[in-house]
Design a protein around this motif. Sequence first.
Motif: not given
Length: 223
Positions: A46-50, A70-76, A206-213
Amino acid sequence: MNKNIYCLFLSATLALFATTASAGKAVLVNPNPEPLTIENTMSDVDGYVGGFVDSNGNINGDITNPDNQTILYPIAGLVYATITNGVSGETIGAIRQRGTVSATAEFSISFLGLIGDWSVLPATMPWTMQDDFRLNIGGSVFRLEEELTGRAFPHLGPVEDPAVTGTLALRMAGCAGLREISGTGDYAGKVGTLCLNGTFTFDEAFNGKGASNCTIALHDPLQ
């Protein structure tokens, strides 16, 4: 999922491979050098604009600042081991948790256009990650060895039909070198590369959710 379900998936995959191999249609091949360890994973983050960085390198929280670059975007999130179809090579899914990942992504300001009309966006948009990237897997901790080179591909269009799902999943990819820094776990002291290939979905805030293979290829450095 519980252990029994995991074993069922694994047994079915192995049985399918064994059946095909015995019929002369498949042979196990691994052309990688023997010292190379390959780890295939799937991350759920999950991520968001930091914050934002302007042309002078200053950080601010003003989304309306016309000088933002640039957008700073913490993810975890969590990292899982993948299960792959032994015949087709297609990923079936991910069951067993292998670790965690955290980072601060850096997106070009053009990413804000994803909440609007994708047709006016550049064909590809650059992104990277800061030095705070940490991948914890198998009891080992990795950092990036150099800047991750990433791109997003809005010209490919969303993965899902927004009329059905109500979301727009953006294709993203990137690669970088890795170094294990904890000296512990399954991959203590190893170096290698990480390549990710996945999606990220942004909402109206602009909150986000990612899936990385991800494919991680590791080896012991020569002394």
